[in-house]
Design an enzyme around this catalytic site. Structure first.
Site, PDB file in Angstrom:
ATOM      1  N   LYS A   1      36.939  46.001  40.385  1.00 30.22           N
ATOM      2  CA  LYS A   1      37.119  46.512  39.026  1.00 30.22           C
ATOM      3  C   LYS A   1      35.821  46.380  38.231  1.00 30.22           C
ATOM      4  CE  LYS A   1      40.017  46.322  34.943  1.00 30.22           C
ATOM      5  NZ  LYS A   1      38.835  46.320  34.078  1.00 30.22           N
TER       6      LYS A   1
ATOM      7  N   TYR B   1      34.283  39.786  34.172  1.00 29.44           N
ATOM      8  CA  TYR B   1      33.368  39.622  35.307  1.00 29.44           C
ATOM      9  C   TYR B   1      31.916  39.587  34.836  1.00 29.44           C
ATOM     10  CZ  TYR B   1      37.307  41.153  38.306  1.00 29.44           C
ATOM     11  OH  TYR B   1      38.500  41.288  38.957  1.00 29.44           O
TER      12      TYR B   1
END
Length: 385
Positions: free
Chosen positions: A139, A172
């Protein structure tokens, strides 16, 4: 400075010492098992609670080189108290995340960054780190924000590790930036980006195998057809890479111990099986593995797992009691809304394995083999019949 101390410690300890943050998760359990299979490793495992099953694994539960630490990483005081004395740590494996808030929210971003910051504050001052391994996901390459995603649905994209970041509040990115800031180009680190992780664990939010196994078990028990509920595109085309938890763990250990791939500036790897199977290819075989009835027309676009399965908690309790399984609630293993979202994935999140293959990490698994293996593991662990 804390980083300078990392390079100036005295005599090297006789063992490499790992700390696994998220040791009870899908990949954390595999990291633990693989590290303890080699006598040179001592391992600290960190999680809020230790996972309990009826299966006692000698390599983990009774190994004198394994030490479990219960810790709430969101609490800086508790984290400091539990971890600051671990001066022998040489390798960090970060395979955990805080799931209290929705993905891509500011709260999720801030909470995950704070959790890693608390851990770094506790272990960096006294440790002699050789490597930090961070697990995120594919992702990394896709934002689910925006009014229309039609242009991404039909696009076949195979993202490599150098693709630029996209818009959105993806935690992230925050974790990668934090490592760059705190490790200051002194300690090598790597980031690993799996797709749909296939493994066995209890109480994992996005536990695909748990959800699939509960669904297949209930279908067999109630003689329901084992149908695929989702979009036709997601059934017939590949939208998400499959990543066997064994492969993800192997890659992290490979990257953290292989001098040829070490990088003080961070080295990213897609961590995927490398198999192009679609759900159409393997869905029938999965159903047969459970002994469920597989209809000729497996795809039902109007079927939702949440709509069909959410009221089956009492049925699951009946199965658990009748089969003598580990006592679980259906929701411990199954997340029906996750299955519905996965099988209606709006964008393709497919990575390339070229970089890992070129540098020597060539381990591969086929999706159907991975799922068959983990069904057997969950049966051995008495989580399903």
């Amino acid at each position: 400075m804390a980083i300078e101390k990392l390079q100036k410690r005295g005599k090297k300890a006789p063992k490499d010492v790992a700390i696994i943050f998220g040791v009870t998760g899908l990949v954390g359990k595999q990291l633990l098992e693989k590290l303890l299979s080699k006598s040179k490793w001592k391992v600290y495992g960190v999680a809020r609670r230790q996972e309990m099953t009826t299966i006692k694994k000698p390599n983990t539960n009774t190994n004198p080189n394994y030490h479990f630490i219960s810790c709430n990483l969101l609490d800086p005081v508790e984290t400091q108290s539990k971890l600051s004395h671990l001066h022998d740590v040489t390798h960090v494996f970060w395979v955990t995340w805080a799931s209290q808030f929705p993905l891509d929210s500011v709260e999720c971003y801030d909470q995950n960054k704070a959790m890693m910051s608390n851990a770094l504050d506790s272990i960096l001052p006294g440790a002699n780190l050789k490597h930090f391994s961070l697990q995120t996901g594919t992702k990394h390459y896709v934002s689910l924000q925006g009014s229309s995603l039609d242009h991404l649905v039909k696009r076949v994209s195979y993202y490599d590790e150098n693709c630029p970041r996209v818009e959105g509040c993806n935690f992230y990115y925050g974790l990668e930036d934090l490592l760059k800031e705190r490790l200051m180009g002194v300690v090598p680190w790597s980031v690993h980006r799996p797709g749909l992780i296939i493994g066995s664990s209890r109480k994992t939010l996005y536990n695909f195998m748990g959800s699939l196994c509960v669904y297949g078990t209930i279908c067999k028990y109630l003689n329901l057809p084992f149908v695929f509920g989702g979009r036709k595109d997601c059934f017939e085309e590949q939208f998400v890479d499959v990543s066997d938890a064994r492969l993800v763990a192997k890659q992290q250990i490979w990257a953290s111990t292989n001098d040829l791939v070490q990088s003080n500036n961070g080295q990213a790897f897609n961590s995927i099986n490398g198999d192009g199977s679609t759900w159409k290819d393997i869905w029938g075989a999965i159903g047969e593995k459970f002994g469920a009835v597989v209809p000729w027309e497996m795809l039902e676009e109007d079927f939702t797992f949440a709509g069909c399965m959410s009221d089956k908690g009492a049925v699951w309790k009946e199965i658990v009691k009748k089969e003598g399984l580990v006592e679980t609630e259906m929701e411990d293993l199954a997340n029906w809304y996750f299955l519905d979202a996965l099988f209606r994935c709006p964008v393709k999140m497919l990575g390339t394995r070229e970089k890992a293959d070129r540098l020597g990490f060539t381990a591969r698994y086929y999706a159907l083999d991975s799922m068959s293996h983990w069904i057997d593991v969950m049966r051995n662990e008495k989580l399903i019949p």
